[in-house]
Design a protein around this motif. Structure first.
Motif, PDB file in Angstrom:
ATOM      1  N   SER A 169      53.323  26.509  22.906  1.00  0.00           N
ATOM      2  CA  SER A 169      52.215  25.771  23.508  1.00  0.00           C
ATOM      3  C   SER A 169      50.869  26.432  23.256  1.00  0.00           C
ATOM      4  N   PHE A 170      50.845  27.765  23.365  1.00  0.00           N
ATOM      5  CA  PHE A 170      49.581  28.487  23.254  1.00  0.00           C
ATOM      6  C   PHE A 170      49.278  28.932  21.831  1.00  0.00           C
ATOM      7  N   LYS A 171      50.207  28.664  20.906  1.00  0.00           N
ATOM      8  CA  LYS A 171      50.017  29.040  19.499  1.00  0.00           C
ATOM      9  C   LYS A 171      49.721  30.528  19.361  1.00  0.00           C
ATOM     10  N   ILE A 172      50.537  31.346  20.035  1.00  0.00           N
ATOM     11  CA  ILE A 172      50.396  32.791  19.951  1.00  0.00           C
ATOM     12  C   ILE A 172      51.698  33.387  19.425  1.00  0.00           C
ATOM     13  N   LYS A 173      51.635  34.598  18.883  1.00  0.00           N
ATOM     14  CA  LYS A 173      52.796  35.200  18.236  1.00  0.00           C
ATOM     15  C   LYS A 173      53.630  36.043  19.177  1.00  0.00           C
ATOM     16  N   SER A 174      53.034  36.527  20.254  1.00  0.00           N
ATOM     17  CA  SER A 174      53.769  37.328  21.231  1.00  0.00           C
ATOM     18  C   SER A 174      53.094  37.147  22.582  1.00  0.00           C
ATOM     19  N   LEU A 175      53.845  37.479  23.640  1.00  0.00           N
ATOM     20  CA  LEU A 175      53.251  37.366  24.973  1.00  0.00           C
ATOM     21  C   LEU A 175      53.757  38.481  25.867  1.00  0.00           C
ATOM     22  N   ASN A 176      52.970  38.759  26.880  1.00  0.00           N
ATOM     23  CA  ASN A 176      53.304  39.789  27.857  1.00  0.00           C
ATOM     24  C   ASN A 176      53.816  39.101  29.111  1.00  0.00           C
ATOM     25  N   ARG A 177      55.151  39.008  29.245  1.00  0.00           N
ATOM     26  CA  ARG A 177      55.745  38.315  30.394  1.00  0.00           C
ATOM     27  C   ARG A 177      55.376  39.004  31.700  1.00  0.00           C
ATOM     28  N   VAL A 178      55.268  40.321  31.698  1.00  0.00           N
ATOM     29  CA  VAL A 178      54.902  41.045  32.923  1.00  0.00           C
ATOM     30  C   VAL A 178      53.517  40.608  33.388  1.00  0.00           C
ATOM     31  N   SER A 179      52.593  40.485  32.456  1.00  0.00           N
ATOM     32  CA  SER A 179      51.242  40.046  32.804  1.00  0.00           C
ATOM     33  C   SER A 179      51.243  38.609  33.323  1.00  0.00           C
ATOM     34  N   VAL A 180      52.032  37.750  32.699  1.00  0.00           N
ATOM     35  CA  VAL A 180      52.133  36.355  33.148  1.00  0.00           C
ATOM     36  C   VAL A 180      52.660  36.290  34.571  1.00  0.00           C
ATOM     37  N   GLU A 181      53.724  37.040  34.848  1.00  0.00           N
ATOM     38  CA  GLU A 181      54.318  37.019  36.191  1.00  0.00           C
ATOM     39  C   GLU A 181      53.361  37.609  37.225  1.00  0.00           C
ATOM     40  N   LYS A 182      52.611  38.614  36.812  1.00  0.00           N
ATOM     41  CA  LYS A 182      51.642  39.215  37.731  1.00  0.00           C
ATOM     42  C   LYS A 182      50.587  38.194  38.124  1.00  0.00           C
ATOM     43  N   TRP A 183      50.082  37.433  37.128  1.00  0.00           N
ATOM     44  CA  TRP A 183      49.067  36.428  37.442  1.00  0.00           C
ATOM     45  C   TRP A 183      49.639  35.340  38.328  1.00  0.00           C
ATOM     46  N   LEU A 184      50.855  34.869  38.021  1.00  0.00           N
ATOM     47  CA  LEU A 184      51.465  33.816  38.827  1.00  0.00           C
ATOM     48  C   LEU A 184      51.669  34.285  40.268  1.00  0.00           C
ATOM     49  N   LYS A 185      52.137  35.507  40.440  1.00  0.00           N
ATOM     50  CA  LYS A 185      52.361  36.044  41.787  1.00  0.00           C
ATOM     51  C   LYS A 185      51.050  36.102  42.559  1.00  0.00           C
ATOM     52  N   LYS A 186      50.010  36.585  41.905  1.00  0.00           N
ATOM     53  CA  LYS A 186      48.709  36.668  42.574  1.00  0.00           C
ATOM     54  C   LYS A 186      48.198  35.275  42.920  1.00  0.00           C
ATOM     55  N   GLU A 187      48.386  34.319  42.037  1.00  0.00           N
ATOM     56  CA  GLU A 187      47.878  32.977  42.270  1.00  0.00           C
ATOM     57  C   GLU A 187      48.598  32.298  43.433  1.00  0.00           C
ATOM     58  N   PHE A 188      49.905  32.501  43.524  1.00  0.00           N
ATOM     59  CA  PHE A 188      50.639  31.971  44.670  1.00  0.00           C
ATOM     60  C   PHE A 188      50.171  32.624  45.968  1.00  0.00           C
ATOM     61  N   GLU A 189      49.980  33.939  45.939  1.00  0.00           N
ATOM     62  CA  GLU A 189      49.549  34.649  47.145  1.00  0.00           C
ATOM     63  C   GLU A 189      48.169  34.189  47.600  1.00  0.00           C
ATOM     64  N   PHE A 190      47.242  34.041  46.656  1.00  0.00           N
ATOM     65  CA  PHE A 190      45.906  33.567  47.010  1.00  0.00           C
ATOM     66  C   PHE A 190      45.936  32.130  47.504  1.00  0.00           C
ATOM     67  N   SER A 191      46.781  31.308  46.912  1.00  0.00           N
ATOM     68  CA  SER A 191      46.876  29.911  47.348  1.00  0.00           C
ATOM     69  C   SER A 191      47.378  29.829  48.784  1.00  0.00           C
ATOM     70  N   LEU A 192      48.363  30.651  49.117  1.00  0.00           N
ATOM     71  CA  LEU A 192      48.867  30.700  50.498  1.00  0.00           C
ATOM     72  C   LEU A 192      47.761  31.160  51.441  1.00  0.00           C
ATOM     73  N   LEU A 193      47.092  32.258  51.089  1.00  0.00           N
ATOM     74  CA  LEU A 193      46.014  32.780  51.935  1.00  0.00           C
ATOM     75  C   LEU A 193      44.907  31.748  52.091  1.00  0.00           C
ATOM     76  N   ASN A 194      44.552  31.080  51.007  1.00  0.00           N
ATOM     77  CA  ASN A 194      43.465  30.111  51.061  1.00  0.00           C
ATOM     78  C   ASN A 194      43.837  28.892  51.895  1.00  0.00           C
ATOM     79  N   TYR A 195      45.100  28.469  51.821  1.00  0.00           N
ATOM     80  CA  TYR A 195      45.505  27.348  52.676  1.00  0.00           C
ATOM     81  C   TYR A 195      45.448  27.765  54.152  1.00  0.00           C
ATOM     82  N   GLN A 196      45.890  28.983  54.439  1.00  0.00           N
ATOM     83  CA  GLN A 196      45.831  29.467  55.819  1.00  0.00           C
ATOM     84  C   GLN A 196      44.381  29.509  56.313  1.00  0.00           C
TER      85      GLN A 196
END
Length: 385
Positions: free
Chosen positions: A81-108
């Protein structure tokens, strides 16, 4: 309704199909598909805290469902999808985790103004799983007349999350604003709720250009911003006027460094000289202690091990977390208004990136100021970060 949800919410598949249309991008380029929204589909004003919070709650409930679907993308999906040759799964998961946490906090946070009859109030979720369950139930009972709004926000969320996931997938091989390397870097995540800071990059323009127009717009609207100037542009303009004129140009605003030239400070051999040279120029132009000790790297790119240098120079790296995309030729002032207000409803705080060498912000921002009224706090640049 059920048929529509089936089409929308198995998002791991639909997102992958949607994102395969993204063309290849240069490392330093912006997104190929810019997330655009239509705030006119939301029927109520957002110029009070109650109105802002209601729209924020609805936006967050829709956003987290798309985020949940995008989380299911495999490495193969993202590479294609992103037309890239390699990816950092750890970085992806870190961003997703932070985004879920902020979304929860922001809804609260947004729920503090809830009333029992409000359809955007689903209780006080205590964790991400609870928020997602409540959001899924809520999504089946959206008022019929708001389905166009929901569908539009879903498309916006897909495109925006794709923008961010691509940056996360490349980090730190290609550094950007998506993450910090150390505590001397800041991006607005720590700001208080409903607090936003304006920033402008790449100026100044030649005399009587869009930099001047932008500064007049801010003065008229009684707002302040940090201007991250390029040393080369600053010197070119200063040589045609004077130090006093340059200091007067930015009166009541804040000035910091964007480096000498607009190129990646992660790859440029002269990156340290670029930063030192720009700060020396600014410090000889402005009064003592009025140049802010911040450096914003072009494209957000800087070396992973540069923290020691910045500490020795007494500087902090100033990133951002709300990108207007105002430099993009495919983005209009109306697109900027809709994009940024939508992101403000989802993120609820942060640092906004604009460019004073382009004319779009000077017409978009007054509309945003008016639309948001007193619902948010525009942070005084002199009190950053």
């Amino acid at each position: 309704m059920r048929k529509t949800l089936v089409a929308m919410l198995p998002l791991a598949v639909s997102a992958a199909l949607c994102l395969t249309s993204l063309p290849a991008l240069a490392d330093a380029a912006g997104p190929a598909v810019v997330a655009k929204a239509d705030q006119r589909l939301w029927p109520e004003p957002v110029n009070t805290q109650n109105g802002f919070d209601k729209a924020s709650r609805a936006s967050l409930l829709s956003y987290v469902l798309v985020l949940q679907g995008m989380q299911k993308l495999s490495d193969a999906d993202m590479l294609t999808s992103f037309k890239i040759k390699s990816l950092n799964r750890v970085s992806v998961e870190k961003w997703l985790k932070k985004e879920f946490e902020f979304s929860l906090l922001n809804y609260q946070r947004a729920s503090k103004t809830c009333v029992s009859t409000d359809w955007t109030c689903v209780g006080n979720p205590g964790n991400t799983s609870d928020l997602l369950k409540k959001a899924a139930d809520w999504n089946q009972n959206i008022p019929q007349d708001l389905l166009p709004w929901r569908d539009n926000l879903s498309r916006f969320s897909h495109a925006y999350i794709a923008e961010q996931l691509r940056l996360a997938a490349l980090f730190p091989k290609v550094s950007s604003e998506i993450d910090r390397f150390n505590d001397r870097e800041w991006n607005g995540d720590a700001f208080e709720d409903r607090q936003f800071l304006l920033t402008f990059d790449d100026g100044p323009t030649a005399g009587n250009g869009t930099t001047d127009d932008t500064l007049r717009m801010l003065e008229t609207n009684k707002r302040s911003a940090i201007f991250f100037v390029l040393g080369e542009n600053f010197q070119n303009r200063s040589s045609k006027s004077s130090a006093a004129a340059m200091a007067g140009l930015y009166q009541n605003q804040c000035v910091a460094s964007h480096g000498w030239e607009h190129q990646s400070h992660a790859k440029w051999e002269q990156w340290q000289d670029s930063i030192k040279r720009t700060h020396a120029l600014l410090n000889t132009t402005f009064a003592k202690d009025t140049v802010y000790p911040y450096f914003r790297p072009p494209y957000g790119q800087r070396k992973a091990d540069s923290g020691t240098f910045f500490q020795e120079q007494g500087l902090q790296v100033a990133l951002w977390n709300l990108d207007s995309q105002d430099w993009n030729s495919h983005v209009t002032p109306d697109d900027i208004i809709n994009r940024m207000i939508t992101l403000m409803l989802i993120k609820r705080h942060g640092i906004m990136l604009f460019h004073d060498i382009h004319p779009k912000a000077k017409s978009a921002l007054p509309v945003m100021f008016d639309a948001l009224g007193k619902a948010v706090d525009w942070r005084d640049c002199h009190k950053a970060p």
